[in-house]
Motif scaffolding. Structure first.
Motif, PDB file in Angstrom:
ATOM      1  N   ASN A  44       0.782  -1.233   0.000  1.00  0.00           N
ATOM      2  CA  ASN A  44       0.000   0.000   0.000  1.00  0.00           C
ATOM      3  C   ASN A  44       0.816   1.285   0.000  1.00  0.00           C
ATOM      4  O   ASN A  44       0.250   2.380   0.037  1.00  0.00           O
ATOM      5  CB  ASN A  44      -1.003  -0.006   1.168  1.00  0.00           C
ATOM      6  CG  ASN A  44      -0.365  -0.357   2.500  1.00  0.00           C
ATOM      7  OD1 ASN A  44       0.850  -0.441   2.620  1.00  0.00           O
ATOM      8  ND2 ASN A  44      -1.194  -0.579   3.512  1.00  0.00           N
ATOM      9  N   SER A 142       1.328  -1.877   7.869  1.00  0.00           N
ATOM     10  CA  SER A 142       0.148  -2.118   8.702  1.00  0.00           C
ATOM     11  C   SER A 142       0.469  -1.802  10.153  1.00  0.00           C
ATOM     12  O   SER A 142       1.632  -1.756  10.556  1.00  0.00           O
ATOM     13  CB  SER A 142      -0.327  -3.573   8.577  1.00  0.00           C
ATOM     14  OG  SER A 142       0.696  -4.473   8.961  1.00  0.00           O
ATOM     15  N   ASP A 156      -8.961  -2.126  10.601  1.00  0.00           N
ATOM     16  CA  ASP A 156      -8.596  -1.079   9.640  1.00  0.00           C
ATOM     17  C   ASP A 156      -7.088  -0.807   9.636  1.00  0.00           C
ATOM     18  O   ASP A 156      -6.634   0.269   9.245  1.00  0.00           O
ATOM     19  CB  ASP A 156      -9.364   0.219   9.930  1.00  0.00           C
ATOM     20  CG  ASP A 156      -9.441   1.143   8.717  1.00  0.00           C
ATOM     21  OD1 ASP A 156      -9.360   0.646   7.580  1.00  0.00           O
ATOM     22  OD2 ASP A 156      -9.547   2.371   8.912  1.00  0.00           O
ATOM     23  N   TYR A 158      -4.519  -1.797   7.872  1.00  0.00           N
ATOM     24  CA  TYR A 158      -3.733  -1.542   6.657  1.00  0.00           C
ATOM     25  C   TYR A 158      -3.821  -0.067   6.257  1.00  0.00           C
ATOM     26  O   TYR A 158      -2.796   0.564   5.964  1.00  0.00           O
ATOM     27  CB  TYR A 158      -4.196  -2.450   5.521  1.00  0.00           C
ATOM     28  CG  TYR A 158      -4.000  -3.912   5.823  1.00  0.00           C
ATOM     29  CD1 TYR A 158      -2.719  -4.421   6.053  1.00  0.00           C
ATOM     30  CD2 TYR A 158      -5.077  -4.792   5.914  1.00  0.00           C
ATOM     31  CE1 TYR A 158      -2.526  -5.765   6.351  1.00  0.00           C
ATOM     32  CE2 TYR A 158      -4.892  -6.135   6.211  1.00  0.00           C
ATOM     33  CZ  TYR A 158      -3.610  -6.614   6.433  1.00  0.00           C
ATOM     34  OH  TYR A 158      -3.424  -7.944   6.738  1.00  0.00           O
ATOM     35  N   ASP A 159      -5.032   0.481   6.256  1.00  0.00           N
ATOM     36  CA  ASP A 159      -5.183   1.898   5.931  1.00  0.00           C
ATOM     37  C   ASP A 159      -4.538   2.780   7.007  1.00  0.00           C
ATOM     38  O   ASP A 159      -3.868   3.772   6.697  1.00  0.00           O
ATOM     39  CB  ASP A 159      -6.658   2.264   5.786  1.00  0.00           C
ATOM     40  CG  ASP A 159      -7.316   1.587   4.591  1.00  0.00           C
ATOM     41  OD1 ASP A 159      -6.592   1.045   3.727  1.00  0.00           O
ATOM     42  OD2 ASP A 159      -8.570   1.600   4.535  1.00  0.00           O
ATOM     43  N   SER A 195     -11.911  -6.570   1.087  1.00  0.00           N
ATOM     44  CA  SER A 195     -11.175  -7.568   1.864  1.00  0.00           C
ATOM     45  C   SER A 195     -10.925  -8.860   1.099  1.00  0.00           C
ATOM     46  O   SER A 195     -10.342  -9.801   1.653  1.00  0.00           O
ATOM     47  CB  SER A 195     -11.939  -7.894   3.155  1.00  0.00           C
ATOM     48  OG  SER A 195     -13.221  -8.439   2.852  1.00  0.00           O
ATOM     49  N   GLN A 204      -9.689  -2.844   3.083  1.00  0.00           N
ATOM     50  CA  GLN A 204      -8.862  -1.653   2.908  1.00  0.00           C
ATOM     51  C   GLN A 204      -9.419  -0.860   1.723  1.00  0.00           C
ATOM     52  O   GLN A 204     -10.212  -1.359   0.945  1.00  0.00           O
ATOM     53  CB  GLN A 204      -7.396  -2.028   2.716  1.00  0.00           C
ATOM     54  CG  GLN A 204      -7.110  -3.220   1.816  1.00  0.00           C
ATOM     55  CD  GLN A 204      -7.293  -2.906   0.344  1.00  0.00           C
ATOM     56  OE1 GLN A 204      -6.876  -1.853  -0.115  1.00  0.00           O
ATOM     57  NE2 GLN A 204      -7.929  -3.813  -0.408  1.00  0.00           N
TER      58      GLN A 204
END
Length: 217
Positions: A44, A142, A156, A158-159, A195, A204
């Motif tokens: 990400n 993460s 949440d 990962y974001d 997901s 995410q």
């Protein structure tokens, strides 16, 4: 390759690449790594191949990470197996270069605290195969729980992890006598939101943030 094997010297030539990155899917790769059991973690954050060449070396990455408040794993110890990723560059699935953790203000031992209480961390891969040699660094970022929760990802996470890393990076930072200026751009279309296929079944938003890091002094 585990953190203890991560060389401070780099064989990567100190020269600008022609592209910020190549989409892994264009070369048969994936924007999800392989975390096992058929699931993956989102790649990400990308450190652009158009960043200063000194940022994209092994030593340069570590120094930049220190500037953001991150360091190598506690006492160079790595728990669990390495994850792998296919960046579509012709190298196929390769193990992570290194895993880097939030150091809570101490580059020497702070990641030992992160291992206990949790925090932000990221894994790194370099896109340098002959079919897509951008030199870009792909990060799976993460935020994780503490050791008592077996380091699972927070809701949440990962974001949240991506955003925390980007917030630390954007603007001017410095470490070890090197000063960086970093800009960020959010990219869509590389990673499907949701997901599906994502480790821990955590949704995410599908945003990948591209960081361009320039050494200014």
């Amino acid at each position: 390759m585990y953190a203890s094997e991560f060389s401070l010297a780099s064989a990567t030539p100190l020269q600008k690449r022609a592209a910020a990155y190549y989409a892994p899917s264009a070369g048969g790769g994936s924007e999800l790594d392989n975390a096992g059991d058929g699931y993956g973690e989102p790649l990400n954050v990308i450190i652009s191949g158009l960043s200063s060449p000194g940022v994209l070396t092994d030593a340069g990455l570590l120094n930049f990470a220190h500037a953001l408040g991150y360091s190598e794993e506690c006492l160079d110890l790595h728990a669990g197996g390495a994850q792998s990723a296919d960046l579509g560059d012709g190298n196929g699935w390769v193990d992570q270069l290194i895993e880097i953790r939030e150091d809570y203000g101490s580059a020497a031992v702070g990641t030992c605290l992160e291992s206990l209480v949790g925090g932000n961390h990221f894994r790194v891969w370099r896109q340098n195969g002959t079919e897509a040699d951008s030199g870009a660094l792909f990060l799976a970022v993460s935020k994780e729980e503490d050791i008592f929760e077996s380091h699972t990802i927070v809701p949440d996470g990962y974001d949240i992890g991506r955003n925390l890393l980007v917030e630390a990076a954007v603007g001017t930072t410095s470490y070890g006598g090197v000063t960086y200026s970093t800009t960020a751009e959010n990219i869509t279309g590389l990673l499907a939101p949701g997901s599906d296929g994502v480790n821990h079944d955590i949704a995410q938003d599908g945003i990948v943030t591209l960081l361009t890091v320039t050494i200014v002094s």
